[in-house]
Design an enzyme around this catalytic site. Structure first.
Site, short mmCIF file in Angstrom:
data_model
loop_
_atom_site.label_atom_id
_atom_site.label_comp_id
_atom_site.label_asym_id
_atom_site.label_seq_id
_atom_site.Cartn_x
_atom_site.Cartn_y
_atom_site.Cartn_z
N HIS A 1 23.63 48.86 99.96
CA HIS A 1 24.40 49.50 101.04
C HIS A 1 23.51 49.73 102.27
CE1 HIS A 1 27.17 52.36 103.00
NE2 HIS A 1 26.07 53.02 103.29
N GLU A 2 22.30 50.24 102.04
CA GLU A 2 21.39 50.49 103.17
C GLU A 2 21.02 49.17 103.84
OE1 GLU A 2 21.20 53.33 104.32
OE2 GLU A 2 21.97 54.40 102.57
N HIS B 1 23.48 48.22 106.37
CA HIS B 1 23.26 48.81 107.70
C HIS B 1 22.24 47.99 108.50
CE1 HIS B 1 25.80 52.23 107.21
NE2 HIS B 1 25.11 52.75 106.20
ZN LIG Z 1 25.64 54.23 104.88
#
Ligand SMILES: [Zn+2]
Length: 229
Positions: free
Chosen positions: A99-100, A103
């Site tokens: 998930h990171e 980003h």
């Molecule tokens: Zn996030």
């Protein structure tokens, strides 16, 4: 009296929604944190692999202390993973790391909602810090409508920030799952587990936005009438 009127129910409902969402994400995370990925890679390994696969070479992965402190900083180009994510080989940890990375990919691809979110941060911070003092000052100064309305407008900036956060978070998870599903790190049957963890995490952002909306609604109900007299 100001804080204990009937409209306070809205604030309590918001609080309950937030608590339910955070207990759901905790339970989901705990459940999949006990499932070791068959590939045996750690959160850090997964992050490095995904960044490399995405052609991102200017982002470094580091381990930081604390719980749920995982984050990506677009300014420093540092992807920080909490120790429990960095060193764990669980599907939950790999999901958080991915998930990171999502980003970091948004940053590289100039994803518009992310740029917008970064631009809003300072204004939203000022707005949420000053809104209640301004409203209370307006009440103290004999229901000064101008001040009260400025306070409410300032508070709505906090909601705006949370609304812009939603596409950023959902999109980061979507990117993470797409990358993980394309193979290399997780087996096919492990991908739905990550999807559950990341969906639960995304729901906490929805709950937070909903809670802020209810608080805003309360302020409008409380002071809307006063504007008319
Ligand atoms: Zn996030």
């Amino acid at each position: 009296m100001f804080f204990w009127d009937p409209t306070y129910t809205l604030v309590i409902i918001g609080l309950l929604i937030s608590m339910a969402a955070s207990s759901y994400v905790n339970r989901t995370f705990k459940r999949y944190d006990t499932v070791r990925s068959r590939s045996g890679v750690t959160g850090t390994d997964a992050a490095r692999y995904i960044l490399q696969q995405s052609g991102i070479t200017d982002v470094s992965v580091q381990e930081i202390s604390g719980e749920l402190t995982d984050n990506y900083n677009g300014q420093t180009k540092i992807l920080s993973l909490s120790s429990s994510t960095a060193q764990s080989t669980s599907v939950a940890a790999i999901g958080v790391a991915a998930h990171e990375c999502g980003h970091a990919v948004q940053d590289k691809r100039n994803y518009i909602p992310m740029r917008l979110r970064t631009a809003i941060v300072p204004v939203a911070n000022i707005g949420s810090t000053l809104s209640f003092p301004i409203i209370i000052l307006g009440v103290i100064l004999g229901m000064n409508h101008t001040l009260i309305n400025i306070g409410i407008a300032a508070f709505s900036l906090a909601l705006l920030f949370q609304l812009v956060t939603l596409p950023v978070e959902f999109n980061a998870s979507h990117r993470a799952i797409t990358i993980l599903a394309s193979g290399g790190i997780l087996a096919t049957d492990e991908v739905p587990m990550v999807r559950r963890v990341l969906t639960a995490a995304a729901l906490t952002y929805v709950a937070a936005a909903l809670a802020t909306f209810l608080q805003l609604l309360r302020l409008i109900i409380l002071f809307g009438n006063n504007n008319r007299d």
